[in-house]
Design an enzyme around this catalytic site. Structure first.
Site, PDB file in Angstrom:
ATOM      1  N   CYS A 271       0.802  -1.236   0.000  1.00 49.21           N
ATOM      2  CA  CYS A 271       0.000   0.000   0.000  1.00 49.21           C
ATOM      3  C   CYS A 271       0.829   1.277   0.000  1.00 49.21           C
ATOM      4  O   CYS A 271       0.847   1.998  -0.986  1.00 49.21           O
ATOM      5  CB  CYS A 271      -0.928  -0.006   1.210  1.00 49.21           C
ATOM      6  SG  CYS A 271      -2.141  -1.338   1.146  1.00 49.21           S
TER       7      CYS A 271
HETATM    8  N1  LIG Z   1      -2.517  -5.833   1.856  1.00 48.22           N
HETATM    9  C1  LIG Z   1      -3.013  -4.786   2.458  1.00 48.22           C
HETATM   10  O1  LIG Z   1      -2.681  -4.493   3.599  1.00 48.22           O
HETATM   11  C2  LIG Z   1      -4.065  -3.912   1.779  1.00 48.22           C
HETATM   12  C3  LIG Z   1      -4.795  -3.013   2.571  1.00 48.22           C
HETATM   13  C4  LIG Z   1      -5.745  -2.215   1.980  1.00 48.22           C
HETATM   14  C5  LIG Z   1      -5.928  -2.269   0.594  1.00 48.22           C
HETATM   15  N2  LIG Z   1      -5.192  -3.125  -0.170  1.00 48.22           N
HETATM   16  C6  LIG Z   1      -5.459  -3.163  -1.597  1.00 48.22           C
HETATM   17  O2  LIG Z   1      -6.269  -4.313  -1.857  1.00 48.22           O
HETATM   18  C7  LIG Z   1      -5.922  -4.871  -3.130  1.00 48.22           C
HETATM   19  C8  LIG Z   1      -5.538  -6.324  -2.951  1.00 48.22           C
HETATM   20  O3  LIG Z   1      -4.369  -6.394  -2.156  1.00 48.22           O
HETATM   21  P1  LIG Z   1      -3.910  -7.729  -1.428  1.00 48.22           P
HETATM   22  O4  LIG Z   1      -2.850  -7.339  -0.490  1.00 48.22           O
HETATM   23  O5  LIG Z   1      -5.078  -8.493  -0.953  1.00 48.22           O
HETATM   24  O6  LIG Z   1      -3.266  -8.510  -2.682  1.00 48.22           O
HETATM   25  P2  LIG Z   1      -2.862 -10.057  -2.715  1.00 48.22           P
HETATM   26  O7  LIG Z   1      -1.797 -10.177  -3.749  1.00 48.22           O
HETATM   27  O8  LIG Z   1      -2.598 -10.560  -1.343  1.00 48.22           O
HETATM   28  O9  LIG Z   1      -4.176 -10.781  -3.234  1.00 48.22           O
HETATM   29  C9  LIG Z   1      -4.708 -10.591  -4.495  1.00 48.22           C
HETATM   30  C10 LIG Z   1      -5.243 -11.928  -5.014  1.00 48.22           C
HETATM   31  O10 LIG Z   1      -5.877 -11.697  -6.258  1.00 48.22           O
HETATM   32  C11 LIG Z   1      -5.620 -12.817  -7.096  1.00 48.22           C
HETATM   33  N3  LIG Z   1      -5.874 -12.375  -8.469  1.00 48.22           N
HETATM   34  C12 LIG Z   1      -5.111 -11.606  -9.269  1.00 48.22           C
HETATM   35  N4  LIG Z   1      -5.753 -11.366 -10.438  1.00 48.22           N
HETATM   36  C13 LIG Z   1      -6.934 -12.009 -10.369  1.00 48.22           C
HETATM   37  C14 LIG Z   1      -8.028 -12.145 -11.257  1.00 48.22           C
HETATM   38  N5  LIG Z   1      -8.055 -11.521 -12.441  1.00 48.22           N
HETATM   39  N6  LIG Z   1      -9.067 -12.919 -10.872  1.00 48.22           N
HETATM   40  C15 LIG Z   1      -9.059 -13.535  -9.663  1.00 48.22           C
HETATM   41  N7  LIG Z   1      -8.058 -13.436  -8.770  1.00 48.22           N
HETATM   42  C16 LIG Z   1      -7.017 -12.677  -9.125  1.00 48.22           C
HETATM   43  C17 LIG Z   1      -4.198 -13.192  -6.762  1.00 48.22           C
HETATM   44  O11 LIG Z   1      -3.940 -14.529  -7.123  1.00 48.22           O
HETATM   45  C18 LIG Z   1      -4.176 -12.978  -5.250  1.00 48.22           C
HETATM   46  O12 LIG Z   1      -4.508 -14.150  -4.549  1.00 48.22           O
HETATM   47  C19 LIG Z   1      -4.819  -3.982  -3.685  1.00 48.22           C
HETATM   48  O13 LIG Z   1      -5.387  -2.993  -4.501  1.00 48.22           O
HETATM   49  C20 LIG Z   1      -4.236  -3.342  -2.451  1.00 48.22           C
HETATM   50  O14 LIG Z   1      -3.635  -2.100  -2.734  1.00 48.22           O
HETATM   51  C21 LIG Z   1      -4.284  -3.959   0.405  1.00 48.22           C
END
Ligand SMILES: NC(=O)c1ccc[n+]([C@@H]2O[C@H](COP(=O)([O-])OP(=O)(O)OC[C@H]3O[C@@H](n4cnc5c(N)ncnc54)[C@H](O)[C@@H]3O)[C@@H](O)[C@H]2O)c1
Length: 461
Positions: A271
């Site tokens: 993030c």
């Molecule tokens: N990690 C954090 O602390 C956090 C906090 C707030 C917001 N976010 C935001 O949330 C979003 C997700 O982050 P995250 O940390 O969960 O990412 P992550 O990489 O942990 O998880 C994302 C998942 O999406 C899957 N994926 C990718 N493309 C896909 C598709 N087309 N169809 C289905 N699945 C698909 C991946 O395999 C993965 O398992 C990002 O935009 C991030 O900026 C993250």
């Protein structure tokens, strides 16, 4: 709308979550706990297989929670997007990284949206949760979904609701962290508010998707800029011979107008190092330069080299060089008590030290292996005997399980980037702490008249 409203009220709606990572899996479990049936879709076969066995791969999501949801028929993990045809709501939680040129990479959002469009049907609610630049929802998602022939606001509903989860936070989780929702139309906002109110304590509607997108970017840009400011303050305190942590803690006693932020070895995670660039990129297209964002990125980005310099200074005190020295990194995850190494500053610190010829090892109780360049490294035990064999240990992430007293007692030199040694009374001479004023000799204040150390030269006139 009415039938979806009724299904949300009586919990008979089926909810889909696309992307089951740090954000999507906790969200899916929360929706299931409220009584809905949840379909979890991910492209990662390993994750889907793990979930099908009722196991968790996210520290904040207990194994039992997943097992109960799967066995109770409340959660169906799958790689099959056609299941969206039976879903009433769809939450998109896919990654939003930066490309190699550090521009937004929204390809994951676009490919998920294409899949949703194939199965879009009247009465469905689509919510984007991935962090992105203002305008993504109304300029990209809505036109793609309307290619189906259905109309947003009347046939189907679209909203943006930023995920605010803080991995490793024992007090705040998906359930009790207030949720912002902004819809394309007031009807979209209302239906999204209804959905989230079913499983989140407090939901705050805003006037548009763009506003909701901007809220998330404000929150994370605020953190990035304040961390950048306090990192710079740490460098100032080093030169002034003042302990930056004492300064911050004293300032934090002011009951208004001040929020404490703490220095460290650099930004990490999916993030804070990334999201402000989404905002800066969007503004650049509008011929506006986001100067605070650029400055914070510059200062935060130089912290790993500050750490490398601290190591060099510490080794120099005992006439050693980085080249050939055995250096152990303690904590490679990007923050305390999590296993996530994405964008971790530890990777940059390790690359810098390795380039300078250090012999590196690492310990992280939550990260058993680590890929660095082409190498797969294995976490070694941080026993006192092992620590003593190293010329230097660097505390990059102060996991709660570390016994700092024992570490300092065993180590030859400790470089502390997290104020982990604040309660250590003895062996101060072997600790170099970021922002404590003890890493730079007073002679670094360039005053020719008052140099504290005699200059050793060959060929004095
Ligand atoms: N990690 C954090 O602390 C956090 C906090 C707030 C917001 N976010 C935001 O949330 C979003 C997700 O982050 P995250 O940390 O969960 O990412 P992550 O990489 O942990 O998880 C994302 C998942 O999406 C899957 N994926 C990718 N493309 C896909 C598709 N087309 N169809 C289905 N699945 C698909 C991946 O395999 C993965 O398992 C990002 O935009 C991030 O900026 C993250």
């Amino acid at each position: 709308m009415n039938s979806l409203k009724t299904k949300l009220e009586d919990r008979t709606a089926t909810a889909a979550v696309i992307g089951l990572g740090y954000v999507g899996l906790p969200l899916a479990m929360e929706i299931a706990a409220a009584g809905f049936h949840v379909v979890g879709i991910d492209l990662d076969r390993n994750k889907i297989n793990t979930l099908k066995q009722g196991k968790s791969y996210i520290l904040d999501v207990a194994e039992k929670v997943v097992a109960d949801a799967v066995q109770g028929g409340k959660f169906t993990p799958t790689m099959d997007f056609s299941t969206l045809a039976t879903c009433d709501t769809v939450s998109i939680c896919v990654p939003t990284p930066l490309s190699k040129s550090r521009d937004p990479d929204i390809s994951f959002i676009l490919s998920a949206t294409e899949e949703i469009r194939k199965y879009l049907h009247p009465g469905q609610l689509i919510v984007l949760e991935s962090t992105t630049y203002p305008g993504t929802t109304d300029e990209l998602i809505v036109p793609e979904l309307e290619n189906s022939g259905l109309k947003v606001g009347s046939d189907f509903f679209v909203a943006f609701s930023p995920e605010r989860i803080d991995p490793g936070n024992a007090s705040f989780n998906t359930h009790n962290t207030p949720k912002i929702v902004g819809g394309i139309t007031p009807k979209c906002t209302e239906i999204a508010r209804l959905f989230y109110s079913a499983f989140i304590e407090r939901v705050i509607p805003v006037s548009s998707t763009k506003c909701a997108e901007m809220v998330k970017l404000l929150e994370n840009t605020f953190r990035s800029i304040n961390i950048g400011m306090v990192n710079e303050l740490a460098l100032m305190c080093d030169l002034l011979g003042v302990d930056v942590y004492e300064v911050i803690d004293a300032a934090a006693t002011k009951p208004f107008g001040f929020s404490p932020f703490y220095p460290g070895p650099g930004l990490g995670g999916h993030c804070i190092p990334i999201d402000p660039h989404y905002l800066a990129w969007k503004l650049k297209a509008l011929n506006f330069q986001a100067r605070f964002i650029g400055l914070a990125a510059e200062i935060n980005g130089m912290m790993p080299s500050v750490v490398a310099t601290m190591v060099a200074d510490g080794l120099n005190r005992v006439s050693k060089a980085i080249r050939g020295s055995k250096i152990m990194i303690l904590g490679v995850a990007y923050k305390k008590n999590v296993s996530d190494c994405r964008e971790s500053p530890a990777l940059d610190v390790m690359r810098l030290l390795s380039d300078k010829g250090a012999i590196l090892s690492y310990n992280d109780p939550l990260v058993p292996t680590l890929r660095l360049g082409g190498n797969l490294l294995k976490s070694i035990d941080a026993t006192p005997a092992e620590i003593a064999k190293h010329d230097c240990v660097i505390i990059l992430t102060d996991h709660s399980t570390y016994d700092i007293g024992k570490i300092v007692q065993a180590a030859q030199l400790v470089v502390d980037t997290r104020n982990a040694t604040k309660n250590i009374r003895g062996n101060k001479d072997r600790i170099i702490k970021l922002g404590s004023g003890n890493r730079v000799p007073s002679s670094s204040v360039h005053d020719d008249e008052h140099d504290s150390a005699p200059i050793r030269v060959i060929g004095r006139a």
